[in-house]
Scaffold this motif. Structure first.
Motif, PDB file in Angstrom:
ATOM      1  N   GLY A  86      -0.836   4.213  -2.213  1.00  0.00           N
ATOM      2  CA  GLY A  86       0.040   5.404  -2.572  1.00  0.00           C
ATOM      3  C   GLY A  86       0.884   5.424  -3.047  1.00  0.00           C
ATOM      4  O   GLY A  86       2.176   4.439  -3.271  1.00  0.00           O
ATOM      5  N   LEU A  87       1.353   6.198  -4.042  1.00  0.00           N
ATOM      6  CA  LEU A  87       2.447   6.061  -4.989  1.00  0.00           C
ATOM      7  C   LEU A  87       3.221   7.637  -4.748  1.00  0.00           C
ATOM      8  O   LEU A  87       2.322   8.578  -4.691  1.00  0.00           O
ATOM      9  N   THR A  88       4.481   7.180  -3.876  1.00  0.00           N
ATOM     10  CA  THR A  88       5.463   8.587  -4.200  1.00  0.00           C
ATOM     11  C   THR A  88       6.839   8.011  -5.244  1.00  0.00           C
ATOM     12  O   THR A  88       7.358   7.038  -5.828  1.00  0.00           O
TER      13      THR A  88
ATOM     14  N   LEU B 172      16.452  -1.621   4.310  1.00  0.00           N
ATOM     15  CA  LEU B 172      15.158  -1.934   3.680  1.00  0.00           C
ATOM     16  C   LEU B 172      15.322  -3.494   3.312  1.00  0.00           C
ATOM     17  O   LEU B 172      14.702  -3.750   2.031  1.00  0.00           O
ATOM     18  N   THR B 173      15.620  -4.299   4.126  1.00  0.00           N
ATOM     19  CA  THR B 173      15.210  -5.906   4.100  1.00  0.00           C
ATOM     20  C   THR B 173      13.463  -5.849   3.966  1.00  0.00           C
ATOM     21  O   THR B 173      13.120  -4.966   4.558  1.00  0.00           O
ATOM     22  N   GLY B 174      13.532  -6.599   3.011  1.00  0.00           N
ATOM     23  CA  GLY B 174      11.752  -6.937   3.269  1.00  0.00           C
ATOM     24  C   GLY B 174      10.987  -6.260   2.213  1.00  0.00           C
ATOM     25  O   GLY B 174      10.381  -5.950   1.393  1.00  0.00           O
ATOM     26  N   VAL B 175      12.187  -4.788   1.471  1.00  0.00           N
ATOM     27  CA  VAL B 175      10.948  -3.936   0.197  1.00  0.00           C
ATOM     28  C   VAL B 175      11.184  -4.896  -0.864  1.00  0.00           C
ATOM     29  O   VAL B 175      12.509  -5.363  -0.955  1.00  0.00           O
TER      30      VAL B 175
ATOM     31  N   ARG C  42       1.030  -1.416   0.121  1.00  0.00           N
ATOM     32  CA  ARG C  42       0.161   0.478  -0.270  1.00  0.00           C
ATOM     33  C   ARG C  42       1.074   0.991   0.417  1.00  0.00           C
ATOM     34  O   ARG C  42       0.638   1.996  -0.449  1.00  0.00           O
ATOM     35  N   ARG C  43       2.021   1.305   0.564  1.00  0.00           N
ATOM     36  CA  ARG C  43       2.966   2.429   0.381  1.00  0.00           C
ATOM     37  C   ARG C  43       4.514   1.671  -0.893  1.00  0.00           C
ATOM     38  O   ARG C  43       4.723   1.067  -0.262  1.00  0.00           O
ATOM     39  N   ILE C  44       4.335   2.219  -1.374  1.00  0.00           N
ATOM     40  CA  ILE C  44       4.745   2.241  -3.297  1.00  0.00           C
ATOM     41  C   ILE C  44       5.220   2.995  -3.466  1.00  0.00           C
ATOM     42  O   ILE C  44       5.133   4.371  -3.878  1.00  0.00           O
TER      43      ILE C  44
ATOM     44  N   THR D 225       7.335  -0.019   0.780  1.00  0.00           N
ATOM     45  CA  THR D 225       7.604  -1.438   1.493  1.00  0.00           C
ATOM     46  C   THR D 225       7.564  -2.383  -0.547  1.00  0.00           C
ATOM     47  O   THR D 225       8.010  -3.241  -0.619  1.00  0.00           O
ATOM     48  N   ALA D 226       7.966  -1.245  -1.136  1.00  0.00           N
ATOM     49  CA  ALA D 226       7.894  -1.854  -2.485  1.00  0.00           C
ATOM     50  C   ALA D 226       8.528  -0.263  -3.549  1.00  0.00           C
ATOM     51  O   ALA D 226       8.202   0.524  -3.512  1.00  0.00           O
ATOM     52  N   LEU D 227       9.596  -0.590  -4.510  1.00  0.00           N
ATOM     53  CA  LEU D 227      10.431   0.318  -5.504  1.00  0.00           C
ATOM     54  C   LEU D 227      10.576   0.177  -6.538  1.00  0.00           C
ATOM     55  O   LEU D 227      10.473  -1.180  -7.062  1.00  0.00           O
TER      56      LEU D 227
END
Length: 337
Positions: free
Chosen positions: A170-172, A215-218, A141-143, A190-192
């Motif tokens: 959300g998208l940043t 950033l472990t888990g991203v 949900r936080r991308i 949580t995602a890039l």
């Protein structure tokens, strides 16, 4: 090429183009041309291929289209980069030369509907919405996206934002020139998603994120398909590719031949190149328009209809997968769309 029917082929064969994609695209085009000629050509006339490097440069592609039209090619084929394909398609339409775009996905390839231009790959809006659905299903949900300036990346960002926002995500957008790792921590992403060139700067960003203990888990993602050509750096990064769950019998045979020629597993781009020549050969052999073509391809039967949103002639059943490469090299399919 006297005594031949010729196709003009456009492909990114030098940097800053994605040269691995260009190499696979050209391998598919060339194999299909050889097989058409082995089967007697087009009504007994050999098929020739005149290749021009676009180098990911729209102006270079336009110049190539002018040159190829001047040489009297019967049609144009190929290209991988969307912005380059758009320039080539627009110029081909202006010159009255048919163009079957193999791999570029930007929704709008020409400023107006035309019967001269068609495309095999699915439009960006369809593919990137499917990719966004994969992220949502995985709980993201936080991308964040790190995006280089480009009409293609801008269009992809809009597709993602328009699909994700109404669904509570959300998208940043991050600046690739800034410290991406610090920005990810600050935004608690949580995602890039890597909306950048390959291998640069994509590989540098991948390695920086993977080295950062914060950033472990991203999740790293690349909807444009860079991991297809990144080797070990591309493992565990979901990407879009345009393959079915199972190739046709023709596709299975072509896969083996391309693997031998390339020295590695052919990417979806190689199949797109092969199918492009099959479609153009049938069109030239039968003098049939896009609307009336039906061609058995490597990835399924190929037909065309105008896209409802853009009017572009499109293979509506083009296969689409979200996939990731495992450390073993095996590609695991995560979602189809």
């Amino acid at each position: 090429m006297a005594g031949m029917i010729t196709l003009g082929a456009l492909a990114p064969l030098t940097r800053p183009g994605w040269t691995d994609a260009g190499r696979h695209l050209l391998a598919g085009l060339e194999l299909a041309v050889r097989e058409v000629n082995d089967a007697g050509g087009i009504a007994g006339t050999p098929l020739g291929l005149i290749v021009r490097d676009t180098g990911a440069d729209p102006a270079k592609a336009e110049a190539a289209v002018d040159e190829l039209a001047g040489l009297g090619v019967a049609a144009l084929a190929g290209e991988y980069h969307s912005v380059v394909a758009r320039a080539a398609a627009t110029r081909a339409d202006a010159l009255g030369v048919p163009f079957l775009c193999s791999s570029a996905v930007l929704d709008t390839l020409t400023p107006r509907p035309t019967d001269l231009v068609a495309r095999l790959s699915p439009p960006q809006s369809r593919g990137w919405r499917t990719y966004a659905d994969h992220l949502l299903a995985a709980g993201h949900r936080r991308i964040a996206v790190v995006a280089q300036p480009s009409a293609y990346w801008d269009a992809g960002t809009r597709v993602l934002r328009d699909h994700l926002t109404p669904r509570g995500a959300g998208l940043t957008v991050l600046d690739p020139a800034a410290d991406v790792c610090d920005a990810l921590v600050a935004h608690r992403a949580t995602a890039l998603l890597l909306l950048t060139g390959s291998p640069d700067p994509a590989v540098g960003i991948i390695r920086a994120v993977r080295r950062d203990d914060r950033l472990t888990g991203v999740l790293l993602g690349a909807p444009a398909g860079q991991p297809e050509f990144l080797g070990d750096d591309g493992t565990g990064i979901p990407f879009l590719r345009y393959l079915p769950d199972q190739l046709t019998p023709l596709g299975t045979r072509v896969e083996a031949t391309l693997r031998h020629h390339l020295g590695e597993a052919p990417s979806f781009v190689a199949f797109e190149g092969y199918d492009t020549v099959l479609v153009l050969t049938e069109s030239l052999r039968t003098a049939t328009s896009w609307a009336h073509l039906s061609v058995p391809g490597t990835r399924g039967p190929i037909t065309f209809s105008p896209d409802p949103a853009t009017g572009l002639w499109q293979w509506p059943q083009a296969p689409l997968q979200v996939a990731e490469r495992e450390p073993s090299g095996h590609v695991r399919v995560l979602r189809t769309g």
